[in-house]
Design a protein around this motif. Sequence first.
Motif, PDB file in Angstrom:
ATOM      1  N   LEU A  12      -6.841   2.324  -1.611  1.00  0.00           N
ATOM      2  CA  LEU A  12      -7.168   1.734  -2.944  1.00  0.00           C
ATOM      3  C   LEU A  12      -8.698   3.083  -3.879  1.00  0.00           C
ATOM      4  O   LEU A  12      -8.807   3.238  -4.422  1.00  0.00           O
ATOM      5  CB  LEU A  12      -9.025   1.350  -1.774  1.00  0.00           C
ATOM      6  CG  LEU A  12      -8.361  -0.435  -2.131  1.00  0.00           C
ATOM      7  CD1 LEU A  12     -10.135  -0.934  -0.731  1.00  0.00           C
ATOM      8  CD2 LEU A  12      -8.192  -1.421  -3.214  1.00  0.00           C
ATOM      9  N   MET A  13      -8.496   4.324  -2.240  1.00  0.00           N
ATOM     10  CA  MET A  13      -9.620   5.406  -3.282  1.00  0.00           C
ATOM     11  C   MET A  13      -8.455   5.566  -3.943  1.00  0.00           C
ATOM     12  O   MET A  13      -8.817   6.563  -5.576  1.00  0.00           O
ATOM     13  CB  MET A  13      -9.606   6.685  -2.457  1.00  0.00           C
ATOM     14  CG  MET A  13     -10.486   6.117  -1.147  1.00  0.00           C
ATOM     15  SD  MET A  13     -10.302   7.716   0.052  1.00  0.00           S
ATOM     16  CE  MET A  13     -11.693   8.940  -0.441  1.00  0.00           C
ATOM     17  N   LEU A  14      -7.439   5.166  -4.252  1.00  0.00           N
ATOM     18  CA  LEU A  14      -6.324   6.214  -4.851  1.00  0.00           C
ATOM     19  C   LEU A  14      -6.221   4.752  -6.746  1.00  0.00           C
ATOM     20  O   LEU A  14      -6.287   5.375  -7.433  1.00  0.00           O
ATOM     21  CB  LEU A  14      -4.435   5.673  -4.895  1.00  0.00           C
ATOM     22  CG  LEU A  14      -4.715   6.743  -3.691  1.00  0.00           C
ATOM     23  CD1 LEU A  14      -3.250   6.808  -3.078  1.00  0.00           C
ATOM     24  CD2 LEU A  14      -5.013   8.809  -4.016  1.00  0.00           C
ATOM     25  N   ILE A  15      -6.952   3.764  -6.233  1.00  0.00           N
ATOM     26  CA  ILE A  15      -6.972   2.766  -7.734  1.00  0.00           C
ATOM     27  C   ILE A  15      -7.830   3.187  -8.032  1.00  0.00           C
ATOM     28  O   ILE A  15      -8.214   2.188  -9.229  1.00  0.00           O
ATOM     29  CB  ILE A  15      -6.256   1.924  -7.280  1.00  0.00           C
ATOM     30  CG1 ILE A  15      -7.477   0.596  -6.193  1.00  0.00           C
ATOM     31  CG2 ILE A  15      -4.831   1.721  -6.225  1.00  0.00           C
ATOM     32  CD1 ILE A  15      -7.175  -0.797  -5.608  1.00  0.00           C
ATOM     33  N   ASP A 311       3.525  -1.603 -20.316  1.00  0.00           N
ATOM     34  CA  ASP A 311       4.169  -0.185 -20.405  1.00  0.00           C
ATOM     35  C   ASP A 311       6.158  -0.037 -19.407  1.00  0.00           C
ATOM     36  O   ASP A 311       6.099   1.059 -18.848  1.00  0.00           O
ATOM     37  CB  ASP A 311       3.836   0.671 -19.756  1.00  0.00           C
ATOM     38  CG  ASP A 311       2.833   0.396 -18.031  1.00  0.00           C
ATOM     39  OD1 ASP A 311       3.346  -0.491 -17.510  1.00  0.00           O
ATOM     40  OD2 ASP A 311       1.830   1.320 -17.639  1.00  0.00           O
ATOM     41  N   GLY A 312       6.213  -1.481 -18.471  1.00  0.00           N
ATOM     42  CA  GLY A 312       7.078  -1.865 -17.857  1.00  0.00           C
ATOM     43  C   GLY A 312       6.523  -1.448 -16.416  1.00  0.00           C
ATOM     44  O   GLY A 312       7.934  -2.157 -15.968  1.00  0.00           O
ATOM     45  N   LYS A 313       5.842  -1.428 -16.031  1.00  0.00           N
ATOM     46  CA  LYS A 313       5.197  -1.307 -14.517  1.00  0.00           C
ATOM     47  C   LYS A 313       4.713  -2.847 -14.021  1.00  0.00           C
ATOM     48  O   LYS A 313       4.485  -3.348 -15.705  1.00  0.00           O
ATOM     49  CB  LYS A 313       4.498  -0.389 -14.594  1.00  0.00           C
ATOM     50  CG  LYS A 313       4.690   1.519 -14.807  1.00  0.00           C
ATOM     51  CD  LYS A 313       3.909   2.579 -14.396  1.00  0.00           C
ATOM     52  CE  LYS A 313       4.139   3.580 -14.805  1.00  0.00           C
ATOM     53  NZ  LYS A 313       2.783   5.110 -14.601  1.00  0.00           N
ATOM     54  N   SER A 314       4.602  -2.580 -12.953  1.00  0.00           N
ATOM     55  CA  SER A 314       4.231  -4.512 -12.611  1.00  0.00           C
ATOM     56  C   SER A 314       2.470  -3.961 -11.609  1.00  0.00           C
ATOM     57  O   SER A 314       3.235  -2.646 -10.560  1.00  0.00           O
ATOM     58  CB  SER A 314       4.717  -4.885 -12.793  1.00  0.00           C
ATOM     59  OG  SER A 314       5.694  -4.452 -11.462  1.00  0.00           O
ATOM     60  N   LYS A 383       1.845   1.237  -2.019  1.00  0.00           N
ATOM     61  CA  LYS A 383       3.479   1.895  -2.932  1.00  0.00           C
ATOM     62  C   LYS A 383       3.031   1.969  -4.108  1.00  0.00           C
ATOM     63  O   LYS A 383       3.672   2.942  -5.004  1.00  0.00           O
ATOM     64  CB  LYS A 383       4.371   0.918  -3.708  1.00  0.00           C
ATOM     65  CG  LYS A 383       5.525   0.944  -1.980  1.00  0.00           C
ATOM     66  CD  LYS A 383       6.446  -0.354  -3.043  1.00  0.00           C
ATOM     67  CE  LYS A 383       6.155  -1.814  -2.380  1.00  0.00           C
ATOM     68  NZ  LYS A 383       7.114  -2.513  -3.097  1.00  0.00           N
ATOM     69  N   GLY A 384       1.876   1.862  -4.264  1.00  0.00           N
ATOM     70  CA  GLY A 384       0.743   2.427  -5.915  1.00  0.00           C
ATOM     71  C   GLY A 384       1.302   1.165  -6.817  1.00  0.00           C
ATOM     72  O   GLY A 384       1.023   2.132  -7.741  1.00  0.00           O
ATOM     73  N   GLU A 385       1.369   0.377  -6.025  1.00  0.00           N
ATOM     74  CA  GLU A 385       2.151  -0.958  -7.417  1.00  0.00           C
ATOM     75  C   GLU A 385       0.718  -1.857  -7.353  1.00  0.00           C
ATOM     76  O   GLU A 385       0.319  -2.706  -7.064  1.00  0.00           O
ATOM     77  CB  GLU A 385       3.155  -1.459  -7.198  1.00  0.00           C
ATOM     78  CG  GLU A 385       4.333  -0.466  -7.114  1.00  0.00           C
ATOM     79  CD  GLU A 385       6.060  -1.590  -6.531  1.00  0.00           C
ATOM     80  OE1 GLU A 385       5.761  -2.371  -6.406  1.00  0.00           O
ATOM     81  OE2 GLU A 385       6.790  -0.616  -6.852  1.00  0.00           O
TER      82      GLU A 385
END
Length: 434
Positions: A12-15, A311-314, A383-385
Amino acid sequence: MKKSVAIALSTLMLIGSLTGCAPKAADQPAPAGDAPKADAPKTEAPSSNAPTTLKFMLNSPELTDQYNEMAEAYNKEHPNVTIEMDILQNDYQTVLKTKLNSGDIPDLFMSSAYNDNIVYKDYEYTLNDEPFMKNFDQSILNSVMLDGNITGIPFLVQAHSFIYNKDLFTKAGITTLPVTLDDYKAACEKLKAASIQPFSSGFAEWWVLPQTTYPSMSDANGGDYAKLFTDIKAGSAKFGELPQVDFALDLIDVIKANSGSKPMESTFDMQCSDFATGKVAMIHQGTWAESSIRSIKPEINIGFLTAPRADGKSVVAVESNLTFRVYKDSTNLSEVLKWADWITSSDYGKAWIPQKIQQISPLTGVTAPDTQLAVDTAAYLAKGESCPWWIFGGPDGIEQPFGTAIQNYASGTSDRAQTKAALTKVFADAFNAQ
């Protein structure tokens, strides 16, 4: 499959640390006047043996059974203490505001995190010196920090996105999960060809609309939400003119077109029922919905899809937003803090969220439940998604008018240009009111 929740929390720190089941808990209360600033209670706390009634005000009524069981468990261990709970949802904001302004303030109440740390600064007891707060990962405590103080107790780590029926996807011949908006359109066509209704919209509930749209807008301003809100407050940017707004409205169009003949009559309960009975293949809801779905069909085969972005990501939206706040001038302050220690430190308290509520606990060293949506949440985090519940980093009081503006668009009451203008006004008015 069980994963340590510490893995999810560190991720969660990464988001980012912007921002809370269902709708945001409360609007800005009226000015608190001369409410005392000190954290000490006004009157002496009752002795530990005196009969005490603690008054809690909570939202998320889908957790009523779990709340009641928790209160009964605490009473068994502390026979002198009874917990009375006022559990509301759609009118929670109004009732809480009324109680705060009238002085009829519960000993503990629930709100969102982040901006609500400011909203309730005249009421919240700071928890810096409470030993039980060491049971939380710092990345989670970021959500309840204000001016270096811990203002509340994080309740749940929750996620929301599109939930899908794996068996219905297989029946329709969908072998690759949708990621882009075009992928979702294609999946809808395959489902309809197999005589399966793609969505149950939930559009009768205003709070479903912002939850459905803001993950798909999470690439706004390149993810620099603080700068985005600074620019909107300064008037150099307008929310309704963001290109992500058009994308979000395109998504609403797709859901509405594939939600049967009465999409504006679909409620949360109908979403869960339609999905559990196999009438529809997808709903946009959160981890909190799994227990409702499985209460109808325990063995249903489900999973999370990621929400599409321009942007094509999800992404899946993940956050610890719901917060317990201790009223700083409660005459039962010592007993409330004893409860807080118990719910965060005892064997029952540490097991309450993963085993009884069956969602992810914010406490360190506690295993995540093996419910499918919790497992998927941990996987998408790894996965950072994922994206934060970033919309709550904006001004207070925007969630309901935001949802209503999108709801008016979905119903056809407002066209696209009117909706974009309404969204611009929602944010401008909220910032002007601060």
